[in-house]
Write a protein that holds these residues in place. Structure first.
Motif, PDB file in Angstrom:
ATOM      1  N   TYR A  46      -8.266  -5.809   5.506  1.00  0.00           N
ATOM      2  CA  TYR A  46      -7.555  -4.876   4.635  1.00  0.00           C
ATOM      3  C   TYR A  46      -6.123  -5.368   4.443  1.00  0.00           C
ATOM      4  O   TYR A  46      -5.417  -5.655   5.405  1.00  0.00           O
ATOM      5  CB  TYR A  46      -7.537  -3.482   5.259  1.00  0.00           C
ATOM      6  CG  TYR A  46      -8.916  -2.907   5.489  1.00  0.00           C
ATOM      7  CD1 TYR A  46      -9.585  -2.211   4.482  1.00  0.00           C
ATOM      8  CD2 TYR A  46      -9.566  -3.072   6.712  1.00  0.00           C
ATOM      9  CE1 TYR A  46     -10.852  -1.681   4.686  1.00  0.00           C
ATOM     10  CE2 TYR A  46     -10.836  -2.551   6.929  1.00  0.00           C
ATOM     11  CZ  TYR A  46     -11.467  -1.866   5.916  1.00  0.00           C
ATOM     12  OH  TYR A  46     -12.724  -1.349   6.122  1.00  0.00           O
ATOM     13  N   THR A  47      -5.712  -5.442   3.191  1.00  0.00           N
ATOM     14  CA  THR A  47      -4.384  -5.954   2.853  1.00  0.00           C
ATOM     15  C   THR A  47      -3.671  -4.969   1.941  1.00  0.00           C
ATOM     16  O   THR A  47      -4.225  -4.531   0.926  1.00  0.00           O
ATOM     17  CB  THR A  47      -4.500  -7.313   2.131  1.00  0.00           C
ATOM     18  OG1 THR A  47      -5.291  -8.208   2.918  1.00  0.00           O
ATOM     19  CG2 THR A  47      -3.118  -7.911   1.918  1.00  0.00           C
ATOM     20  N   LEU A  48      -2.434  -4.604   2.314  1.00  0.00           N
ATOM     21  CA  LEU A  48      -1.632  -3.766   1.446  1.00  0.00           C
ATOM     22  C   LEU A  48      -1.236  -4.541   0.203  1.00  0.00           C
ATOM     23  O   LEU A  48      -0.779  -5.679   0.293  1.00  0.00           O
ATOM     24  CB  LEU A  48      -0.373  -3.285   2.185  1.00  0.00           C
ATOM     25  CG  LEU A  48      -0.535  -2.053   3.071  1.00  0.00           C
ATOM     26  CD1 LEU A  48       0.726  -1.833   3.902  1.00  0.00           C
ATOM     27  CD2 LEU A  48      -0.836  -0.814   2.240  1.00  0.00           C
ATOM     28  N   SER A  49      -1.410  -3.923  -0.948  1.00  0.00           N
ATOM     29  CA  SER A  49      -1.133  -4.576  -2.228  1.00  0.00           C
ATOM     30  C   SER A  49       0.260  -4.213  -2.719  1.00  0.00           C
ATOM     31  O   SER A  49       0.570  -3.024  -2.900  1.00  0.00           O
ATOM     32  CB  SER A  49      -2.181  -4.149  -3.269  1.00  0.00           C
ATOM     33  OG  SER A  49      -1.764  -4.481  -4.569  1.00  0.00           O
ATOM     34  N   LYS A  50       1.088  -5.218  -2.932  1.00  0.00           N
ATOM     35  CA  LYS A  50       2.429  -4.963  -3.474  1.00  0.00           C
ATOM     36  C   LYS A  50       2.325  -4.363  -4.875  1.00  0.00           C
ATOM     37  O   LYS A  50       3.084  -3.464  -5.234  1.00  0.00           O
ATOM     38  CB  LYS A  50       3.234  -6.264  -3.506  1.00  0.00           C
ATOM     39  CG  LYS A  50       4.703  -6.072  -3.879  1.00  0.00           C
ATOM     40  CD  LYS A  50       5.484  -7.355  -3.731  1.00  0.00           C
ATOM     41  CE  LYS A  50       6.952  -7.145  -4.089  1.00  0.00           C
ATOM     42  NZ  LYS A  50       7.622  -6.210  -3.152  1.00  0.00           N
ATOM     43  N   ARG A  51       1.390  -4.859  -5.661  1.00  0.00           N
ATOM     44  CA  ARG A  51       1.199  -4.315  -7.016  1.00  0.00           C
ATOM     45  C   ARG A  51       0.759  -2.852  -6.943  1.00  0.00           C
ATOM     46  O   ARG A  51       1.239  -2.009  -7.712  1.00  0.00           O
ATOM     47  CB  ARG A  51       0.158  -5.138  -7.766  1.00  0.00           C
ATOM     48  CG  ARG A  51      -0.113  -4.638  -9.175  1.00  0.00           C
ATOM     49  CD  ARG A  51      -1.105  -5.546  -9.904  1.00  0.00           C
ATOM     50  NE  ARG A  51      -1.390  -5.048 -11.243  1.00  0.00           N
ATOM     51  CZ  ARG A  51      -2.309  -4.123 -11.521  1.00  0.00           C
ATOM     52  NH1 ARG A  51      -3.044  -3.606 -10.536  1.00  0.00           N
ATOM     53  NH2 ARG A  51      -2.511  -3.717 -12.757  1.00  0.00           N
ATOM     54  N   GLY A  52      -0.149  -2.548  -6.004  1.00  0.00           N
ATOM     55  CA  GLY A  52      -0.607  -1.170  -5.861  1.00  0.00           C
ATOM     56  C   GLY A  52       0.518  -0.241  -5.446  1.00  0.00           C
ATOM     57  O   GLY A  52       0.629   0.888  -5.937  1.00  0.00           O
ATOM     58  N   ALA A  53       1.376  -0.720  -4.538  1.00  0.00           N
ATOM     59  CA  ALA A  53       2.512   0.088  -4.105  1.00  0.00           C
ATOM     60  C   ALA A  53       3.497   0.308  -5.245  1.00  0.00           C
ATOM     61  O   ALA A  53       4.079   1.392  -5.382  1.00  0.00           O
ATOM     62  CB  ALA A  53       3.207  -0.591  -2.928  1.00  0.00           C
ATOM     63  N   THR A  54       3.672  -0.712  -6.081  1.00  0.00           N
ATOM     64  CA  THR A  54       4.569  -0.592  -7.231  1.00  0.00           C
ATOM     65  C   THR A  54       4.045   0.441  -8.227  1.00  0.00           C
ATOM     66  O   THR A  54       4.799   1.257  -8.762  1.00  0.00           O
ATOM     67  CB  THR A  54       4.746  -1.950  -7.932  1.00  0.00           C
ATOM     68  OG1 THR A  54       5.312  -2.881  -6.999  1.00  0.00           O
ATOM     69  CG2 THR A  54       5.650  -1.833  -9.137  1.00  0.00           C
ATOM     70  N   LEU A  55       2.728   0.418  -8.463  1.00  0.00           N
ATOM     71  CA  LEU A  55       2.115   1.405  -9.357  1.00  0.00           C
ATOM     72  C   LEU A  55       2.304   2.818  -8.822  1.00  0.00           C
ATOM     73  O   LEU A  55       2.608   3.755  -9.576  1.00  0.00           O
ATOM     74  CB  LEU A  55       0.621   1.109  -9.519  1.00  0.00           C
ATOM     75  CG  LEU A  55       0.229  -0.096 -10.374  1.00  0.00           C
ATOM     76  CD1 LEU A  55      -1.271  -0.346 -10.281  1.00  0.00           C
ATOM     77  CD2 LEU A  55       0.645   0.135 -11.833  1.00  0.00           C
ATOM     78  N   LEU A  56       2.126   2.965  -7.516  1.00  0.00           N
ATOM     79  CA  LEU A  56       2.264   4.281  -6.897  1.00  0.00           C
ATOM     80  C   LEU A  56       3.696   4.793  -7.015  1.00  0.00           C
ATOM     81  O   LEU A  56       3.932   5.937  -7.429  1.00  0.00           O
ATOM     82  CB  LEU A  56       1.844   4.201  -5.429  1.00  0.00           C
ATOM     83  CG  LEU A  56       1.846   5.510  -4.642  1.00  0.00           C
ATOM     84  CD1 LEU A  56       0.821   6.483  -5.207  1.00  0.00           C
ATOM     85  CD2 LEU A  56       1.557   5.234  -3.166  1.00  0.00           C
ATOM     86  N   SER A  57       4.661   3.925  -6.672  1.00  0.00           N
ATOM     87  CA  SER A  57       6.060   4.363  -6.674  1.00  0.00           C
ATOM     88  C   SER A  57       6.633   4.523  -8.084  1.00  0.00           C
ATOM     89  O   SER A  57       7.609   5.240  -8.280  1.00  0.00           O
ATOM     90  CB  SER A  57       6.920   3.376  -5.875  1.00  0.00           C
ATOM     91  OG  SER A  57       6.908   2.095  -6.479  1.00  0.00           O
ATOM     92  N   SER A  58       6.020   3.862  -9.060  1.00  0.00           N
ATOM     93  CA  SER A  58       6.503   4.020 -10.438  1.00  0.00           C
ATOM     94  C   SER A  58       6.120   5.372 -11.023  1.00  0.00           C
ATOM     95  O   SER A  58       6.719   5.835 -11.987  1.00  0.00           O
ATOM     96  CB  SER A  58       5.952   2.897 -11.323  1.00  0.00           C
ATOM     97  OG  SER A  58       4.544   2.999 -11.449  1.00  0.00           O
ATOM     98  N   ARG A  59       5.134   6.012 -10.423  1.00  0.00           N
ATOM     99  CA  ARG A  59       4.682   7.330 -10.906  1.00  0.00           C
ATOM    100  C   ARG A  59       5.209   8.475 -10.037  1.00  0.00           C
ATOM    101  O   ARG A  59       5.553   9.551 -10.554  1.00  0.00           O
ATOM    102  CB  ARG A  59       3.153   7.364 -10.936  1.00  0.00           C
ATOM    103  CG  ARG A  59       2.553   8.747 -11.152  1.00  0.00           C
ATOM    104  CD  ARG A  59       2.688   9.236 -12.573  1.00  0.00           C
ATOM    105  NE  ARG A  59       2.303  10.628 -12.724  1.00  0.00           N
ATOM    106  CZ  ARG A  59       1.041  11.059 -12.822  1.00  0.00           C
ATOM    107  NH1 ARG A  59       0.017  10.205 -12.770  1.00  0.00           N
ATOM    108  NH2 ARG A  59       0.790  12.349 -12.974  1.00  0.00           N
ATOM    109  N   TRP A  60       5.270   8.241  -8.711  1.00  0.00           N
ATOM    110  CA  TRP A  60       5.542   9.345  -7.795  1.00  0.00           C
ATOM    111  C   TRP A  60       6.723   9.084  -6.868  1.00  0.00           C
ATOM    112  O   TRP A  60       6.882   7.981  -6.350  1.00  0.00           O
ATOM    113  CB  TRP A  60       4.314   9.611  -6.917  1.00  0.00           C
ATOM    114  CG  TRP A  60       3.080  10.005  -7.653  1.00  0.00           C
ATOM    115  CD1 TRP A  60       2.028   9.189  -7.965  1.00  0.00           C
ATOM    116  CD2 TRP A  60       2.747  11.306  -8.160  1.00  0.00           C
ATOM    117  NE1 TRP A  60       1.062   9.889  -8.641  1.00  0.00           N
ATOM    118  CE2 TRP A  60       1.479  11.200  -8.774  1.00  0.00           C
ATOM    119  CE3 TRP A  60       3.397  12.537  -8.153  1.00  0.00           C
ATOM    120  CZ2 TRP A  60       0.850  12.290  -9.374  1.00  0.00           C
ATOM    121  CZ3 TRP A  60       2.775  13.626  -8.747  1.00  0.00           C
ATOM    122  CH2 TRP A  60       1.514  13.480  -9.352  1.00  0.00           C
TER     123      TRP A  60
END
Length: 258
Positions: A155-169
């Protein structure tokens, strides 16, 4: 170990992958819905290796034990605390006896590895924690490499996924005891929409209900929610988005999965 990989999958708030979301009507009524948060699904990437080979000493943790695993800081301590009769004598034959014990299930092993915990594997076990821990302890003492094989989920934390999350919330942490009382009243008074969820398991340890924390989800695209987030963060409430960003940066710097 923080379970970013299971966040919102197992929830007391309703459906998996959802948060409780509150909207306040001009009539004074409150609308509560289960809001799906698609950004969370891309936060962790999973890769499965069917025939992964490793050494016994690569295992740094286990998923379960009859004993309270959290009372031991690592597997070495666990073996010394809970398996004193299993780790003696310190001989290769004793190690073989422990690792080949039926409950270890050498022919059906599964492991997990997480980018945010550093190098090392977690054994996904149902039983056998004492025997494998004892065998590992002896192997370390004697400098023996005992090969293991099984299915590995990485399991790897995704920098892109974190960016998507923080750009919305905005993700702000507030006391559990205030979530449905004083905080709810304040948001209702301003008619500010917001979401609530649990934190990822093991991110925050506390004793007693009143010291627990909830995640408040505030939509960056909503002016009232944006103002509320600014006020909460300025007042010193913890920013979960910053925690996530720091965790990912640590993973990149330490190059856990090269």
């Amino acid at each position: 170990m923080v379970r970013w990989d299971e966040w919102l999958d197992i929830s007391n708030f309703g459906k998996t992958g959802c948060i409780e979301y509150f909207r306040f009507q001009s009539s004074g009524s409150t609308e509560k819905v289960q809001l799906a948060v698609g950004e969370v699904s891309s936060l962790v990437q999973e890769e499965t290796l069917v025939n992964h080979r490793c050494n016994l000493t690569d295992v740094i943790g286990m998923s379960s034990s009859k004993k309270k695993v959290s009372s031991a800081k690592d597997m070495e301590t666990f073996a010394q605390m809970f398996c004193p009769d299993y780790i003696k004598p310190v001989t290769e034959s004793r190690m073989r006896e422990m690792i080949t014990y039926p409950s270890v299930k050498l022919d059906d092993m599964t492991f997990s590895a997480f980018s945010w915990t550093g190098r090392g594997l977690y054994w996904n076990n149902d039983d056998g924690s004492h025997h494998l821990s004892a065998a590992r302890h002896i192997a370390l003492q004697l400098g023996i490499n005992w090969p293991l094989k099984g299915r590995l989920s990485r399991y790897t934390l995704s920098k892109r996924g974190a960016t998507l999350l923080s750009s919305r919330w905005h993700l702000v942490l507030i006391p559990f005891s205030a979530a449905y009382s004083t905080f709810m009243d304040a948001m209702k008074g301003d008619k500010c929409p917001f979401g609530l969820s649990e934190m990822p398991d093991n991110l925050h340890y506390y004793h007693g209900v009143n010291k627990g924390l909830n995640v408040v989800w505030l939509d960056r695209h909503d002016p009232k929610a944006e103002r509320a987030a600014t006020g909460l963060l300025k007042a010193g409430f913890p920013d979960l988005g910053r925690v996530l960003e720091g965790t990912i940066n640590d993973c990149i710097e330490e190059n856990h999965f090269d």
